[in-house]
Design a protein around this motif. Structure first.
Motif, mmCIF file in Angstrom:
data_model
loop_
_atom_site.group_PDB
_atom_site.id
_atom_site.type_symbol
_atom_site.label_atom_id
_atom_site.label_comp_id
_atom_site.label_asym_id
_atom_site.label_seq_id
_atom_site.Cartn_x
_atom_site.Cartn_y
_atom_site.Cartn_z
ATOM 1 N N PHE B 127 0.839 -1.190 0.000
ATOM 2 C CA PHE B 127 0.000 0.000 0.000
ATOM 3 C C PHE B 127 0.875 1.243 0.000
ATOM 4 C CE2 PHE B 127 -3.164 -2.855 2.102
ATOM 5 C CZ PHE B 127 -4.207 -2.660 1.213
ATOM 6 N N SER B 128 0.396 2.288 -0.659
ATOM 7 C CA SER B 128 1.038 3.595 -0.516
ATOM 8 C C SER B 128 0.050 4.521 0.180
ATOM 9 C CB SER B 128 1.436 4.156 -1.872
ATOM 10 O OG SER B 128 0.284 4.469 -2.618
ATOM 11 N N TYR B 129 0.584 5.499 0.880
ATOM 12 C CA TYR B 129 -0.228 6.417 1.677
ATOM 13 C C TYR B 129 0.232 7.848 1.431
ATOM 14 C CZ TYR B 129 -0.395 2.001 4.271
ATOM 15 O OH TYR B 129 -0.494 0.679 4.628
ATOM 16 N N LYS B 130 -0.725 8.736 1.303
ATOM 17 C CA LYS B 130 -0.413 10.163 1.345
ATOM 18 C C LYS B 130 -1.256 10.764 2.453
ATOM 19 C CE LYS B 130 0.970 11.018 -3.379
ATOM 20 N NZ LYS B 130 0.667 11.731 -4.628
ATOM 21 N N VAL B 131 -0.614 11.439 3.375
ATOM 22 C CA VAL B 131 -1.345 12.081 4.467
ATOM 23 C C VAL B 131 -1.507 13.562 4.136
ATOM 24 C CG1 VAL B 131 -1.358 12.628 6.928
ATOM 25 C CG2 VAL B 131 -0.474 10.417 6.142
ATOM 26 N N PHE B 132 -2.754 14.027 4.140
ATOM 27 C CA PHE B 132 -3.040 15.432 3.874
ATOM 28 C C PHE B 132 -3.688 16.095 5.080
ATOM 29 C CE2 PHE B 132 -3.208 13.660 -0.441
ATOM 30 C CZ PHE B 132 -2.418 14.572 -1.138
ATOM 31 N N LYS B 133 -3.273 17.337 5.346
ATOM 32 C CA LYS B 133 -3.992 18.203 6.287
ATOM 33 C C LYS B 133 -4.529 19.336 5.418
ATOM 34 C CE LYS B 133 -2.745 21.486 9.942
ATOM 35 N NZ LYS B 133 -1.603 21.918 10.790
ATOM 36 N N GLY B 134 -5.794 19.278 5.094
ATOM 37 C CA GLY B 134 -6.328 20.161 4.065
ATOM 38 C C GLY B 134 -5.634 19.863 2.757
ATOM 39 N N GLU B 135 -5.048 20.880 2.149
ATOM 40 C CA GLU B 135 -4.344 20.697 0.876
ATOM 41 C C GLU B 135 -2.861 20.371 1.090
ATOM 42 O OE1 GLU B 135 -5.406 21.255 -2.616
ATOM 43 O OE2 GLU B 135 -7.297 20.777 -1.615
ATOM 44 N N GLU B 136 -2.430 20.514 2.354
ATOM 45 C CA GLU B 136 -1.009 20.369 2.676
ATOM 46 C C GLU B 136 -0.609 18.899 2.773
ATOM 47 O OE1 GLU B 136 1.862 22.594 5.986
ATOM 48 O OE2 GLU B 136 -0.199 22.061 6.474
ATOM 49 N N LEU B 137 0.433 18.528 2.038
ATOM 50 C CA LEU B 137 0.929 17.151 2.088
ATOM 51 C C LEU B 137 1.835 16.984 3.308
ATOM 52 C CD1 LEU B 137 1.183 14.365 0.755
ATOM 53 C CD2 LEU B 137 3.098 15.271 -0.579
ATOM 54 N N ILE B 138 1.461 16.073 4.192
ATOM 55 C CA ILE B 138 2.197 15.867 5.446
ATOM 56 C C ILE B 138 3.290 14.816 5.292
ATOM 57 C CG2 ILE B 138 1.963 15.143 7.867
ATOM 58 C CD1 ILE B 138 0.705 17.907 7.205
ATOM 59 N N CYS B 139 2.920 13.684 4.725
ATOM 60 C CA CYS B 139 3.934 12.652 4.490
ATOM 61 C C CYS B 139 3.473 11.654 3.444
ATOM 62 C CB CYS B 139 4.325 11.949 5.784
ATOM 63 S SG CYS B 139 3.008 11.000 6.522
ATOM 64 N N ILE B 140 4.438 10.914 2.929
ATOM 65 C CA ILE B 140 4.217 9.882 1.912
ATOM 66 C C ILE B 140 4.812 8.598 2.460
ATOM 67 C CG2 ILE B 140 4.865 9.113 -0.397
ATOM 68 C CD1 ILE B 140 5.128 12.046 -1.186
ATOM 69 N N ALA B 141 4.084 7.486 2.330
ATOM 70 C CA ALA B 141 4.596 6.265 2.937
ATOM 71 C C ALA B 141 4.229 5.035 2.129
ATOM 72 C CB ALA B 141 4.046 6.145 4.352
ATOM 73 N N LYS B 142 4.880 3.939 2.434
ATOM 74 C CA LYS B 142 4.583 2.642 1.831
ATOM 75 C C LYS B 142 4.711 1.549 2.873
ATOM 76 C CE LYS B 142 5.866 3.152 -2.993
ATOM 77 N NZ LYS B 142 6.747 2.729 -4.085
ATOM 78 N N THR B 143 3.858 0.540 2.767
ATOM 79 C CA THR B 143 4.024 -0.657 3.600
ATOM 80 C C THR B 143 3.785 -1.889 2.738
ATOM 81 O OG1 THR B 143 1.679 -0.685 4.282
ATOM 82 C CG2 THR B 143 3.205 0.514 5.713
ATOM 83 N N LYS B 144 4.618 -2.901 2.939
ATOM 84 C CA LYS B 144 4.508 -4.156 2.178
ATOM 85 C C LYS B 144 4.172 -5.282 3.141
ATOM 86 C CE LYS B 144 7.057 -6.949 -1.189
ATOM 87 N NZ LYS B 144 8.332 -7.069 -1.939
ATOM 88 N N HIS B 145 3.260 -6.132 2.777
ATOM 89 C CA HIS B 145 2.740 -7.145 3.693
ATOM 90 C C HIS B 145 2.670 -8.516 3.041
ATOM 91 C CE1 HIS B 145 1.097 -3.800 6.137
ATOM 92 N NE2 HIS B 145 0.992 -3.230 4.961
ATOM 93 N N CYS B 146 2.620 -9.533 3.887
ATOM 94 C CA CYS B 146 2.268 -10.869 3.421
ATOM 95 C C CYS B 146 1.311 -11.474 4.441
ATOM 96 C CB CYS B 146 3.508 -11.741 3.259
ATOM 97 S SG CYS B 146 4.348 -12.087 4.801
ATOM 98 N N VAL B 147 0.786 -12.641 4.114
ATOM 99 C CA VAL B 147 -0.146 -13.330 5.008
ATOM 100 C C VAL B 147 0.536 -14.593 5.535
ATOM 101 C CG1 VAL B 147 -2.407 -14.442 5.181
ATOM 102 C CG2 VAL B 147 -2.126 -12.396 3.772
ATOM 103 N N VAL B 148 0.403 -14.809 6.834
ATOM 104 C CA VAL B 148 1.076 -15.930 7.485
ATOM 105 C C VAL B 148 0.041 -16.831 8.145
ATOM 106 C CG1 VAL B 148 2.586 -16.511 9.433
ATOM 107 C CG2 VAL B 148 3.270 -14.731 7.841
ATOM 108 N N LYS B 149 0.214 -18.137 7.982
ATOM 109 C CA LYS B 149 -0.652 -19.114 8.671
ATOM 110 C C LYS B 149 0.260 -20.132 9.344
ATOM 111 C CE LYS B 149 -4.900 -21.711 8.016
ATOM 112 N NZ LYS B 149 -6.008 -22.033 7.120
#
Lengths: 165, 165, 165, 165
Positions: B127-149
């Motif tokens: 997933f990628s994420y963009k955090v906004f406060k109004g129009e202001e860009l606060i941060c940009i992020a990514k997280t990578k996941h897998c599923v475990v059983k």
């Protein structure tokens, strides 16, 4: 927490209390002084930046985490770490927690938690905590716990009971 | 995140990006404009006091908690809450996390997390994420996941795969 | 928390308490029943994954964070957000906190905090909290606060006093 | 992180890397071996219960808190604690953070953070981290920082620059 009973002084070795007792002692000149050595378990710690809040002080919720650390260290030092209890299928569950906040702690402060057993029954145990930054009393707290196995409260395991007694 | 390919404009509906694309469009007058509606999932939140630190801003570690909240809300809204996955004996495990901090968030600020699927393989999703406060860009992020059983990585369950696709 | 005074029943609208009062009412048949609508302020929330611990339940320290959220929402709803108080150079400081834990909360649980003013003096105010998961009582808590300006306790500002009263 | 350049082997003293280098060395028999002693700063820590989540492992967000602790300890050991920098009206601000998670940490685990300076410019510095539980590599991370005074990025103060170099 020194108490005067029948001419005796029973004192704990908390810095402040001890001083108070000694001072009181010379003032009142009791016939006998018995210092019962219920030594506090002392846990030392430094405040981390992520534990502060926008007031610039340690967030109040974190003190309960500090107390958990102190309990963990206490059990480990006594030779029965909490992880061992967990590996036996038991959990320590919190029943009650309270804290009276006197002074704040700031980033990078070092502090001591003086921990004592307040009460021990077959099913529950209660610790009291005094947090000191040098001579300054930061807060006073209590937590009451029981032991749970498969979702049911069980009597405190012998090994833990022996440590606490 | 708009990209120009073979005279087409493929755009995401992120506020800013969309504007950029539209502006670019009128400037370059491509033959065809296709707005591919990869709608960001938007999660709204307010900063809590205990999430701030002594700098007066949200502690950087808490953004990763916000992203977790956003993922949880995303799955719930799509009809397959994470708690359901867990009840089937599976866990989502984080492989990678990164965040680029642009501006701080303060106590009581409201913000939006715009979340998009970046990559989907048989075993992992990012997933990628963009955090906004109004129009202001606060941060940009990514997280990578897998599923475990049972401690082993498994292929992403069909139900989750369908939601993510 | 219903109390019987001069043949009247004064009840709070807490789910359980209300039931108790009504039951007691029919048992004792008082002449008049007045339900004084001291409505609890109710704050709704969902448990986040990062708030759980290795026991699979919400870590006890997080309840104090939930209560802080509830207070913040209460002040905001009443038209005087805490951030406004801070912008006037004042801080709300915690003097006392206590919680009695009855049942655990699990990941993804939704819960309600029923919050009431317990005590209001010129310098301090005390809130009580009941956390419910559906009909189930999770915990009971209290927090006592004062207002600080430039490091000194000040009388509660009029605007806050009016809201609390 | 050993790299082979012009017949030289430049190695860091990380446990694993060092072994790899030595093994590779005997395999390839380079003319000269130079072990450049860029000693990692090592920070030791134990996992606290409140840092775990319902998966029974340390929550991923907490690693960024561990890295902050390590940086704080590093500066303190070098004789310039972060609190001193703050008292001069400066703040260290995080620009970038990333972490690759390999293995989980459990309650009561002890671990080591091996921290190295990766990059140093006039305005920014980047640390890399390797977390080990015994010989087991838990995660690899990086954080990039700058120094801010009155809301503006300033060149890294001499005292910090000297420590980092």
């Amino acid at each position: 927490m020194g108490t005067l009973e029948k001419g005796f002084i029973i004192a704990r070795r908390d810095k402040k209390d001890f001083k108070n007792v000694v001072n009181k002692t010379f003032a009142s000149i009791p016939s006998v002084i018995i210092i019962i050595d219920i030594m506090s378990f002392i846990y030392r710690r430094r405040v981390q930046f992520y534990e502060t809040d926008a007031q610039g002080v340690v967030h109040h919720s974190n003190y309960f985490r500090y107390f958990e650390e102190a309990r963990g260290e206490f059990l480990r030092e006594r030779g029965f770490p909490y992880s061992k209890l967990r590996s036996l299928g038991m959990e320590v569950v919190l029943l009650n927690a309270s804290c009276e906040y006197k002074k704040p702690l700031f980033y990078d402060d070092t502090f001591e938690i003086h921990m004592n057993l307040e009460e021990l029954t077959r099913f529950t145990f209660t610790f009291s905590y005094k947090v000191f930054k040098g001579e300054e009393l930061i807060c006073i707290a209590k937590t009451k716990h029981c032991v749970v196995k498969k979702g049911k409260i069980v009597s405190i395991p012998k090994e833990i009971y022996e440590i606490l007694r």
